[in-house]
Write a protein that holds these residues in place. Sequence first.
Motif, mmCIF file in Angstrom:
data_model
loop_
_atom_site.group_PDB
_atom_site.id
_atom_site.type_symbol
_atom_site.label_atom_id
_atom_site.label_comp_id
_atom_site.label_asym_id
_atom_site.label_seq_id
_atom_site.Cartn_x
_atom_site.Cartn_y
_atom_site.Cartn_z
ATOM 1 N N LYS A 315 0.810 -1.217 0.000
ATOM 2 C CA LYS A 315 0.000 0.000 0.000
ATOM 3 C C LYS A 315 0.841 1.263 0.000
ATOM 4 O O LYS A 315 0.341 2.356 -0.290
ATOM 5 N N LEU A 316 2.126 1.153 0.312
ATOM 6 C CA LEU A 316 3.015 2.319 0.325
ATOM 7 C C LEU A 316 3.384 2.789 -1.077
ATOM 8 O O LEU A 316 3.900 3.898 -1.242
ATOM 9 N N VAL A 317 3.137 1.964 -2.094
ATOM 10 C CA VAL A 317 3.465 2.363 -3.470
ATOM 11 C C VAL A 317 2.503 3.467 -3.905
ATOM 12 O O VAL A 317 1.278 3.295 -3.841
ATOM 13 N N PRO A 318 3.004 4.607 -4.334
ATOM 14 C CA PRO A 318 2.132 5.731 -4.702
ATOM 15 C C PRO A 318 1.196 5.385 -5.865
ATOM 16 O O PRO A 318 1.567 4.640 -6.774
ATOM 17 N N ALA A 319 0.000 5.958 -5.815
ATOM 18 C CA ALA A 319 -1.000 5.661 -6.842
ATOM 19 C C ALA A 319 -0.595 6.174 -8.218
ATOM 20 O O ALA A 319 -1.096 5.675 -9.235
ATOM 21 N N ASP A 320 0.310 7.161 -8.274
ATOM 22 C CA ASP A 320 0.721 7.702 -9.569
ATOM 23 C C ASP A 320 1.979 7.034 -10.111
ATOM 24 O O ASP A 320 2.502 7.447 -11.147
ATOM 25 N N HIS A 321 2.466 5.997 -9.422
ATOM 26 C CA HIS A 321 3.664 5.297 -9.907
ATOM 27 C C HIS A 321 3.270 4.258 -10.948
ATOM 28 O O HIS A 321 2.211 3.643 -10.862
ATOM 29 N N SER A 322 4.156 4.065 -11.930
ATOM 30 C CA SER A 322 3.841 3.124 -13.010
ATOM 31 C C SER A 322 3.778 1.678 -12.539
ATOM 32 O O SER A 322 3.241 0.821 -13.251
ATOM 33 N N ALA A 323 4.303 1.385 -11.352
ATOM 34 C CA ALA A 323 4.223 0.018 -10.805
ATOM 35 C C ALA A 323 3.043 -0.140 -9.853
ATOM 36 O O ALA A 323 2.938 -1.174 -9.179
ATOM 37 N N PHE A 324 2.160 0.848 -9.798
ATOM 38 C CA PHE A 324 1.042 0.794 -8.860
ATOM 39 C C PHE A 324 0.174 -0.435 -9.088
ATOM 40 O O PHE A 324 -0.278 -1.087 -8.137
ATOM 41 N N HIS A 325 -0.057 -0.773 -10.360
ATOM 42 C CA HIS A 325 -0.920 -1.929 -10.642
ATOM 43 C C HIS A 325 -0.302 -3.211 -10.092
ATOM 44 O O HIS A 325 -1.009 -4.074 -9.561
ATOM 45 N N ALA A 326 1.032 -3.337 -10.193
ATOM 46 C CA ALA A 326 1.705 -4.527 -9.670
ATOM 47 C C ALA A 326 1.579 -4.588 -8.154
ATOM 48 O O ALA A 326 1.367 -5.662 -7.574
ATOM 49 N N ALA A 327 1.704 -3.424 -7.517
ATOM 50 C CA ALA A 327 1.574 -3.380 -6.063
ATOM 51 C C ALA A 327 0.158 -3.752 -5.623
ATOM 52 O O ALA A 327 -0.029 -4.482 -4.644
ATOM 53 N N GLU A 328 -0.836 -3.269 -6.339
ATOM 54 C CA GLU A 328 -2.218 -3.565 -5.978
ATOM 55 C C GLU A 328 -2.564 -5.036 -6.218
ATOM 56 O O GLU A 328 -3.320 -5.639 -5.449
ATOM 57 N N LEU A 329 -1.994 -5.612 -7.272
ATOM 58 C CA LEU A 329 -2.180 -7.049 -7.479
ATOM 59 C C LEU A 329 -1.569 -7.825 -6.317
ATOM 60 O O LEU A 329 -2.159 -8.793 -5.814
ATOM 61 N N GLY A 330 -0.389 -7.395 -5.881
ATOM 62 C CA GLY A 330 0.240 -8.038 -4.732
ATOM 63 C C GLY A 330 -0.564 -7.839 -3.462
ATOM 64 O O GLY A 330 -0.716 -8.767 -2.653
ATOM 65 N N ARG A 331 -1.095 -6.630 -3.277
ATOM 66 C CA ARG A 331 -1.888 -6.361 -2.070
ATOM 67 C C ARG A 331 -3.143 -7.217 -2.049
ATOM 68 O O ARG A 331 -3.544 -7.739 -0.993
ATOM 69 N N ALA A 332 -3.770 -7.379 -3.202
ATOM 70 C CA ALA A 332 -4.970 -8.223 -3.268
ATOM 71 C C ALA A 332 -4.639 -9.659 -2.884
ATOM 72 O O ALA A 332 -5.382 -10.311 -2.140
ATOM 73 N N ALA A 333 -3.501 -10.160 -3.363
ATOM 74 C CA ALA A 333 -3.092 -11.526 -3.020
ATOM 75 C C ALA A 333 -2.830 -11.654 -1.523
ATOM 76 O O ALA A 333 -3.224 -12.642 -0.891
ATOM 77 N N ALA A 334 -2.184 -10.648 -0.947
ATOM 78 C CA ALA A 334 -1.893 -10.687 0.488
ATOM 79 C C ALA A 334 -3.176 -10.615 1.307
ATOM 80 O O ALA A 334 -3.312 -11.303 2.328
ATOM 81 N N LEU A 335 -4.114 -9.786 0.871
ATOM 82 C CA LEU A 335 -5.396 -9.693 1.584
ATOM 83 C C LEU A 335 -6.141 -11.023 1.537
ATOM 84 O O LEU A 335 -6.719 -11.462 2.540
ATOM 85 N N ARG A 336 -6.115 -11.656 0.380
ATOM 86 C CA ARG A 336 -6.798 -12.952 0.270
ATOM 87 C C ARG A 336 -6.140 -13.978 1.183
ATOM 88 O O ARG A 336 -6.816 -14.738 1.878
ATOM 89 N N GLN A 337 -4.807 -13.978 1.210
ATOM 90 C CA GLN A 337 -4.081 -14.934 2.052
ATOM 91 C C GLN A 337 -4.303 -14.668 3.535
ATOM 92 O O GLN A 337 -4.213 -15.573 4.355
#
Length: 570
Positions: A315-337
């Motif tokens: 969640k620390l990855v800024p929303a305007d960073h080009s890797a934001f989508h990768a971070a959010e995919l990772g966050r979703a996986a962590a939330l599910r786990q």
Amino acid sequence: MIRSLLSSVALAAVLVTTPHVAPAQSVAGSYLAGRQAAILSDFEASARYYTAALARDPGNVDLMEDAVVSQLALGRVDRALPIAKLVEERGERSQAAHMVIIAEMLKQGDFAGYLERDTDTQGIGPLVDGLLNAWALVGNDDVEGAMAAFDAVSEQRGVRGFALYHKAMALAGLGQFEEAGALFETEGSGPLQQTRRGAMARAEVLSQLGRNEDALASLEAAFGTVSDPELDAMTLALEAGETLAFTHITSARDGVAEVFYSLAGALRQDAGADYTLLYGRIAHYLRPDHVDALLLNADLLETLEQFELASATYKLVPADHSAFHAAELGRAAALRQSGKPDAAIEVLEQLAKRFGDLPLVHSTLGDVLRQQNRFEEAVASYDRALDLTDPDARGSWFLHYARAISHERLKEWPSAEADFRRALELNPGQPQVLNYLGYSLVEKQIKLDEALGMIEQAVAASPDSGYIVDSLGWVLYRLGRYEEAVEHMERAVELMPVDPVVNDHLGDVYWAVGRDREAQFQWTRALSFVDPDEVDGEADPVRMRRKLEVGLDAVLAEEGADPLKVANDD
């Protein structure tokens, strides 16, 4: 007296921000609780307990180091620092303590102070110390000395790639792009230039030299057809003739952060995730905008099954960073786990709105929805993912497979079968698809000969998969080949001894060959393994109990089927 006062002040700085720990009031109790938490990689708990133990035994250096490691694993360098200083004041050697103190010195730009340190007694390790020394010389405006220091590191056995990579990054950061470009092309400068950051840094250097075509070719060689928003932005800029800024190193402090990050990447292959995390945490501390370090740390935390910490890190990855989508995919996986599937779905739904042209976002959302038995919504997500994917791409077989499962669970068999068969066209012989399609045909009691062939092929490909071996035994049972089925079902139970469906199937097969008592034993075992929370699972506890009461023949008769007789309807 002075040292005692320093100890009290330093510990107070940590304790005022540390929650009260009620259990384990003695030093030994707090230590043991902290040690157990550390073994489980529960860094929050270990930090609390070690700090509580240290408050009761402030002179214990071992406790100091344990507390430093726990705080550093949490990324709390500010809390680790006063304790680390106490360790050095006592003349003790502690790699973790030295890492924390060095990180703080270099973050504050005290390069001269670092260069005065005795690395023999206060260093981290030969490779790290050598690279940090070179970057400190850069920060101290001694470029000639820095380049000589990088060269000296390159002479160490097995680390030439590290040294040349960092020398190239330093030269590029200083604007000496010709020299940096030559180093990136030097034989033996890899494998670090084959990493994502190395490849992208090289492209930026080539662009600075006016060689955009070469930069594009280098990106294609490094990543092939793999694409994401960050790479797309770089590629579009190069194709438009823009000159890319060199962003990977903008200061000597960035170089120091790169040392810890690149070593974390290398350690990841051989060292434990908990140890590697210490390097990744320092890299992010030194350079808070180092998003690659954030992603690495979050991934390491997932490996350690610290899913809430991983989610917070993503969640620390800024929303305007080009890797934001990768971070959010990772966050979703962590939330599910971490047992928060609804939160994961919400993250992915928002991501799908913002990155609607990325098939991976839709397929991931489909996977989570399917796992939550929300099959209609899953099908819609897979539809969107497939619309955005090359229909002939071999990798799209899984999208068809996952959508087929969703259709099958919705009792939309024609659509399911079409997707299963398309998946096999794209990936012939794929054992998961062969097994699921074959097993489904068996359950529907159609095309049993074809189903048998599919499952036999799947077993040949995955002989140790309990699910697939179970399918082979089950199709033989459905074909009335009961004696042949026994061996395979027994093997399936060996592979999956606590699976309720497999044990239930073995019970049916035993009943079919007249081994009634063993059948009843297996049904009882199967019943004991049923998850009461899995209401839509394949295991049917009501049917198991009924078989125990009246036997399989009576149950089949009640269901309108001929006892142990299966029709082969094609």
